[in-house]
Design a protein around this motif. Structure first.
Motif, mmCIF file in Angstrom:
data_model
loop_
_atom_site.group_PDB
_atom_site.id
_atom_site.type_symbol
_atom_site.label_atom_id
_atom_site.label_comp_id
_atom_site.label_asym_id
_atom_site.label_seq_id
_atom_site.Cartn_x
_atom_site.Cartn_y
_atom_site.Cartn_z
ATOM 1 N N PHE A 164 1.734 -0.554 2.041
ATOM 2 C CA PHE A 164 0.267 -0.644 1.996
ATOM 3 C C PHE A 164 -0.268 -1.075 3.362
ATOM 4 C CE2 PHE A 164 0.371 -0.286 -2.590
ATOM 5 C CZ PHE A 164 -0.916 0.110 -2.944
ATOM 6 N N SER A 165 0.324 -2.107 3.950
ATOM 7 C CA SER A 165 -0.157 -2.657 5.223
ATOM 8 C C SER A 165 -0.056 -1.631 6.350
ATOM 9 C CB SER A 165 0.645 -3.907 5.607
ATOM 10 O OG SER A 165 0.464 -4.928 4.653
ATOM 11 N N LYS A 166 1.061 -0.915 6.404
ATOM 12 C CA LYS A 166 1.280 0.046 7.486
ATOM 13 C C LYS A 166 0.351 1.253 7.408
ATOM 14 C CE LYS A 166 6.209 -0.980 8.131
ATOM 15 N NZ LYS A 166 7.587 -0.472 7.900
ATOM 16 N N HIS A 167 -0.204 1.509 6.214
ATOM 17 C CA HIS A 167 -1.011 2.717 6.038
ATOM 18 C C HIS A 167 -2.468 2.401 5.712
ATOM 19 C CE1 HIS A 167 3.124 4.198 5.683
ATOM 20 N NE2 HIS A 167 2.642 5.312 6.210
ATOM 21 N N GLY A 168 -2.950 1.268 6.231
ATOM 22 C CA GLY A 168 -4.365 0.963 6.148
ATOM 23 C C GLY A 168 -4.850 0.461 4.805
ATOM 24 N N GLY A 169 -3.949 -0.088 4.012
ATOM 25 C CA GLY A 169 -4.348 -0.613 2.709
ATOM 26 C C GLY A 169 -3.930 -2.060 2.561
ATOM 27 N N ASN A 170 -4.135 -2.603 1.385
ATOM 28 C CA ASN A 170 -3.647 -3.961 1.121
ATOM 29 C C ASN A 170 -3.326 -4.125 -0.367
ATOM 30 O OD1 ASN A 170 -6.794 -4.021 1.131
ATOM 31 N ND2 ASN A 170 -6.236 -5.800 -0.119
ATOM 32 N N LEU A 171 -2.224 -4.806 -0.611
ATOM 33 C CA LEU A 171 -1.764 -5.026 -1.980
ATOM 34 C C LEU A 171 -2.554 -6.168 -2.604
ATOM 35 C CD1 LEU A 171 0.418 -3.942 -3.913
ATOM 36 C CD2 LEU A 171 1.932 -5.740 -3.071
ATOM 37 N N GLY A 172 -2.990 -5.979 -3.858
ATOM 38 C CA GLY A 172 -3.742 -7.013 -4.553
ATOM 39 C C GLY A 172 -2.948 -7.622 -5.691
ATOM 40 N N GLU A 173 -3.608 -8.439 -6.476
ATOM 41 C CA GLU A 173 -2.978 -9.053 -7.643
ATOM 42 C C GLU A 173 -2.972 -8.065 -8.807
ATOM 43 O OE1 GLU A 173 -1.606 -12.080 -7.672
ATOM 44 O OE2 GLU A 173 -2.144 -12.323 -5.556
ATOM 45 N N THR A 174 -2.102 -8.299 -9.778
ATOM 46 C CA THR A 174 -2.095 -7.479 -10.989
ATOM 47 C C THR A 174 -3.446 -7.622 -11.690
ATOM 48 O OG1 THR A 174 0.283 -7.785 -11.279
ATOM 49 C CG2 THR A 174 -0.968 -7.075 -13.203
ATOM 50 N N GLY A 175 -4.070 -6.495 -11.982
ATOM 51 C CA GLY A 175 -5.384 -6.510 -12.609
ATOM 52 C C GLY A 175 -6.524 -6.307 -11.624
ATOM 53 N N SER A 176 -6.195 -6.271 -10.321
ATOM 54 C CA SER A 176 -7.248 -6.176 -9.308
ATOM 55 C C SER A 176 -7.916 -4.809 -9.267
ATOM 56 C CB SER A 176 -6.692 -6.525 -7.919
ATOM 57 O OG SER A 176 -5.640 -5.652 -7.560
ATOM 58 N N VAL A 177 -7.207 -3.760 -9.717
ATOM 59 C CA VAL A 177 -7.837 -2.430 -9.745
ATOM 60 C C VAL A 177 -7.669 -1.704 -11.081
ATOM 61 C CG1 VAL A 177 -7.476 -2.162 -7.252
ATOM 62 C CG2 VAL A 177 -5.861 -1.090 -8.838
ATOM 63 N N SER A 178 -6.759 -2.167 -11.930
ATOM 64 C CA SER A 178 -6.485 -1.424 -13.172
ATOM 65 C C SER A 178 -7.689 -1.377 -14.107
ATOM 66 C CB SER A 178 -5.276 -2.014 -13.911
ATOM 67 O OG SER A 178 -5.458 -3.386 -14.187
#
Length: 246
Positions: free
Chosen positions: A116-130
């Motif tokens: 995620f970091s290398k490709h312009g994104g960021n990992l969130g917590e479980t439930g952050s987008v679902s």
């Protein structure tokens, strides 16, 4: 020289397709093994296994590979996999759900986070987008399976909730808990489906331009290339014009 270059490009794509197919077979086999280990090794008595086998067959996984995956689940040395869902944002704020099966949670978490970091994104917590997706059963049929009205009627009679038809084919959606029953009913009416699986269906989508689509699809491609990753879902779409440029 142009002819040679064109041939090299075709060869590269062919190699990429073969590699993807091999990975797909491996991931489908893993799902079969896990489903059989968690429940009964008989697909008729195990809905999850039945769906896994059905999806594998629709992707042309050989019968002996399927049988070997089931048999592997019954061995004392069968690997133990954890099922994990990762959620985060890709380039442009696109929501991404990553489903994994791993025998090493730390390894997989580290890989997903760095990707995620290398490709312009960021990992969130479980439930952050679902919360932006609905968990649904999805059954896909080709366009020649029937016209829109025929498919809609068959889907409703089978207990499905919705149908999305286009020139590319028909996508039939149902409650996740009804997928086994709905897909069986559809198969008796329409024949074998192209795909039968549980999906995360975006409630809304964001249309991307060429640059945005390239960045998001690169992130997804790298994630899907990892053996621990079973499936990646994102809430974006691209126009036919942008798809042609891709």
């Amino acid at each position: 020289m142009a002819g040679h270059s064109k041939w090299a490009n075709i060869q590269h794509r062919k190699g990429r397709q073969d590699k993807l197919r091999s990975k797909l077979f491996s991931k489908l086999s893993k799902e079969i093994t896990v489903a059989a280990k968690m429940g009964d090794p008989d697909p008729d008595k195990n809905p999850r296994l039945r769906l896994a086998v059905k999806e594998a067959k629709s992707q042309s996984v050989p019968k002996d590979v399927i049988e070997r995956a089931i048999k592997k689940s019954q061995g004392g040395d069968a690997e133990s996999y954890d099922e994990i869902r990762y959620e985060g944002y890709g380039p442009g704020g696109i929501a991404v759900i990553v489903e994994a099966m791993t025998d090493n949670r730390n390894r997989t978490a580290s890989t997903v986070r760095s990707t995620f970091s290398k490709h312009g994104g960021n990992l969130g917590e479980t439930g952050s987008v679902s919360f932006m997706f609905d968990r649904k059963g999805e059954v896909l049929y080709p366009a020649d399976a029937g016209d829109e009205d025929t498919i809609m009627m068959a889907a409703l009679e089978a207990g499905a909730e919705d149908v999305e038809s286009s020139d590319d084919g028909h996508a039939i959606y149902c409650a996740d808990t009804d997928l086994a029953a709905v897909s069986d009913a559809l198969e008796s009416e329409l024949g074998e489906a192209e795909s039968t699986k549980l999906v995360w269906k975006p409630q809304t989508t964001t249309e991307l331009d060429l640059d945005g689509a390239q960045k998001v699809m690169r992130l997804i491609e790298v994630l899907e290339d990892d053996d621990d990753i079973q499936r990646v879902t994102a809430n974006f779409e691209v126009s036919d014009e942008v798809m042609a440029q891709l």
